[in-house]
Design an enzyme around this catalytic site. Structure first.
Site, PDB file in Angstrom:
ATOM      1  N   HIS A 111       0.837  -1.210   0.000  1.00 10.79           N
ATOM      2  CA  HIS A 111       0.000   0.000   0.000  1.00 10.79           C
ATOM      3  C   HIS A 111       0.873   1.261   0.000  1.00 10.79           C
ATOM      4  O   HIS A 111       0.619   2.212  -0.729  1.00 10.79           O
ATOM      5  CB  HIS A 111      -0.876   0.058   1.266  1.00 10.79           C
ATOM      6  CG  HIS A 111      -1.884  -1.036   1.412  1.00 10.79           C
ATOM      7  ND1 HIS A 111      -1.969  -1.811   2.548  1.00 10.79           N
ATOM      8  CD2 HIS A 111      -2.859  -1.491   0.578  1.00 10.79           C
ATOM      9  CE1 HIS A 111      -2.972  -2.678   2.421  1.00 10.79           C
ATOM     10  NE2 HIS A 111      -3.518  -2.518   1.226  1.00 10.79           N
ATOM     11  N   LYS A 145     -18.255  -5.961   9.266  1.00 10.32           N
ATOM     12  CA  LYS A 145     -17.002  -6.694   9.074  1.00 10.32           C
ATOM     13  C   LYS A 145     -16.189  -6.676  10.370  1.00 10.32           C
ATOM     14  O   LYS A 145     -16.178  -5.685  11.089  1.00 10.32           O
ATOM     15  CB  LYS A 145     -16.213  -6.011   7.945  1.00 10.32           C
ATOM     16  CG  LYS A 145     -15.364  -6.957   7.138  1.00 10.32           C
ATOM     17  CD  LYS A 145     -14.895  -6.298   5.847  1.00 10.32           C
ATOM     18  CE  LYS A 145     -13.538  -6.827   5.436  1.00 10.32           C
ATOM     19  NZ  LYS A 145     -13.011  -6.155   4.254  1.00 10.32           N
ATOM     20  N   ARG A 167      -2.022  -6.383  -8.184  1.00 12.19           N
ATOM     21  CA  ARG A 167      -0.972  -7.369  -7.923  1.00 12.19           C
ATOM     22  C   ARG A 167      -0.998  -8.511  -8.905  1.00 12.19           C
ATOM     23  O   ARG A 167       0.012  -9.184  -9.114  1.00 12.19           O
ATOM     24  CB  ARG A 167      -1.149  -7.962  -6.513  1.00 12.19           C
ATOM     25  CG  ARG A 167      -0.762  -7.028  -5.409  1.00 12.19           C
ATOM     26  CD  ARG A 167      -1.320  -7.507  -4.096  1.00 12.19           C
ATOM     27  NE  ARG A 167      -2.765  -7.387  -4.070  1.00 12.19           N
ATOM     28  CZ  ARG A 167      -3.514  -7.555  -2.991  1.00 12.19           C
ATOM     29  NH1 ARG A 167      -2.952  -7.872  -1.857  1.00 12.19           N
ATOM     30  NH2 ARG A 167      -4.811  -7.412  -3.054  1.00 12.19           N
ATOM     31  N   SER A 172      -2.737  -8.020   3.189  1.00  9.92           N
ATOM     32  CA  SER A 172      -3.052  -7.769   4.600  1.00  9.92           C
ATOM     33  C   SER A 172      -3.564  -9.017   5.305  1.00  9.92           C
ATOM     34  O   SER A 172      -3.309  -9.206   6.494  1.00  9.92           O
ATOM     35  CB  SER A 172      -4.093  -6.649   4.717  1.00  9.92           C
ATOM     36  OG  SER A 172      -3.564  -5.441   4.256  1.00  9.92           O
TER      37      SER A 172
HETATM   38  P1  ADP Z   1      -9.647  -4.200   0.246  1.00 12.09           P
HETATM   39  O1  ADP Z   1     -10.097  -4.418   1.638  1.00 12.09           O
HETATM   40  O2  ADP Z   1     -10.549  -3.382  -0.636  1.00 12.09           O
HETATM   41  O3  ADP Z   1      -9.068  -5.418  -0.444  1.00 12.09           O
HETATM   42  P2  ADP Z   1      -6.997  -3.416   0.832  1.00 12.09           P
HETATM   43  O4  ADP Z   1      -6.760  -2.518   1.985  1.00 12.09           O
HETATM   44  O5  ADP Z   1      -6.532  -4.822   0.962  1.00 12.09           O
HETATM   45  O6  ADP Z   1      -8.484  -3.231   0.408  1.00 12.09           O
HETATM   46  O7  ADP Z   1      -6.322  -2.834  -0.477  1.00 12.09           O
HETATM   47  C1  ADP Z   1      -6.564  -1.542  -0.936  1.00 12.09           C
HETATM   48  C2  ADP Z   1      -5.894  -1.385  -2.285  1.00 12.09           C
HETATM   49  O8  ADP Z   1      -4.525  -1.678  -2.155  1.00 12.09           O
HETATM   50  C3  ADP Z   1      -6.420  -2.307  -3.375  1.00 12.09           C
HETATM   51  O9  ADP Z   1      -6.407  -1.604  -4.607  1.00 12.09           O
HETATM   52  C4  ADP Z   1      -5.402  -3.401  -3.430  1.00 12.09           C
HETATM   53  O10 ADP Z   1      -5.328  -4.002  -4.714  1.00 12.09           O
HETATM   54  C5  ADP Z   1      -4.147  -2.620  -3.132  1.00 12.09           C
HETATM   55  N1  ADP Z   1      -3.087  -3.455  -2.599  1.00 12.09           N
HETATM   56  C6  ADP Z   1      -3.129  -4.271  -1.532  1.00 12.09           C
HETATM   57  N2  ADP Z   1      -1.937  -4.884  -1.338  1.00 12.09           N
HETATM   58  C7  ADP Z   1      -1.128  -4.441  -2.333  1.00 12.09           C
HETATM   59  C8  ADP Z   1       0.232  -4.733  -2.716  1.00 12.09           C
HETATM   60  N3  ADP Z   1       0.984  -5.615  -2.046  1.00 12.09           N
HETATM   61  N4  ADP Z   1       0.736  -4.091  -3.808  1.00 12.09           N
HETATM   62  C9  ADP Z   1      -0.037  -3.229  -4.489  1.00 12.09           C
HETATM   63  N5  ADP Z   1      -1.313  -2.920  -4.199  1.00 12.09           N
HETATM   64  C10 ADP Z   1      -1.862  -3.524  -3.140  1.00 12.09           C
END
Ligand code: ADP
Length: 153
Positions: free
Chosen positions: A18, A42, A91, A129
């Site tokens: 992120h 959630k 990703r 995450s």
């Molecule tokens: P959600 O709960 O909507 O999945 P996240 O907090 O996991 O949201 O992710 C928010 C954004 O960050 C999404 O666009 C996701 O694709 C991106 N993202 C998550 N992990 C990575 C990563 N390792 N590299 C690039 N983008 C990421």
């Protein structure tokens, strides 16, 4: 007019993946708002205040990244703060298929808001995450996946 992008997600917790997307997006936008979507149904590992604090600590070095929380549709939140862009990270092909549908539907709902996608760096492609939470829950070492400023979690 400032180019403001909203980076929406749950950030439970924020990871290196992120952080990298947000920092790279600063060359495209004047301001990036990391927006934590609140879903009352959630169950989260870190509560909202903790997630917000971890993101603030990650970007304490720049005033071009803001952190906020919102409920409801992302496009409505964007409109409420005058943001014309949504930022998402990709990703994999699975991310792409999922994001494509959301991006196209958001565009149908509001033609004035564009979604920008940045490809993850190869070294961040495996970071997510959900797995970070599993590592933390089981007492493992998750530091290498987390922004440097929050290594203490
Ligand atoms: P959600 O709960 O909507 O999945 P996240 O907090 O996991 O949201 O992710 C928010 C954004 O960050 C999404 O666009 C996701 O694709 C991106 N993202 C998550 N992990 C990575 C990563 N390792 N590299 C690039 N983008 C990421």
């Amino acid at each position: 007019m400032d180019r403001i992008a909203v980076f929406p997600g749950s950030f439970d917790p924020i990871t290196l993946g992120h952080e990298s997307i947000v920092r790279r997006a600063l060359s495209l936008f004047d301001q990036v708002v990391v927006a934590i979507g609140v879903n009352a149904n959630k169950k989260y590992y870190f509560d909202l205040e903790q997630r917000k604090t971890l993101i603030e600590e990650t970007f304490a070095d720049t005033d071009r990244v803001k952190v906020d929380t919102y409920q409801g549709l992302t496009i409505n939140y964007c409109q409420s703060i005058g943001a014309r862009f949504i930022l998402r990270g990709l990703r994999s092909g699975i991310d792409f298929e999922y994001e494509k549908a959301i991006g196209q539907m958001n565009h149908a709902l509001n033609h004035d808001i564009e979604t920008y996608f940045l490809l993850t760096l190869p070294e961040h492609a495996a970071i997510n995450s959900t797995i970070v939470r599993d590592i933390l829950r089981n007492g493992g070492e998750a530091r290498q996946f987390l922004p440097a400023s929050i290594h203490s979690i």
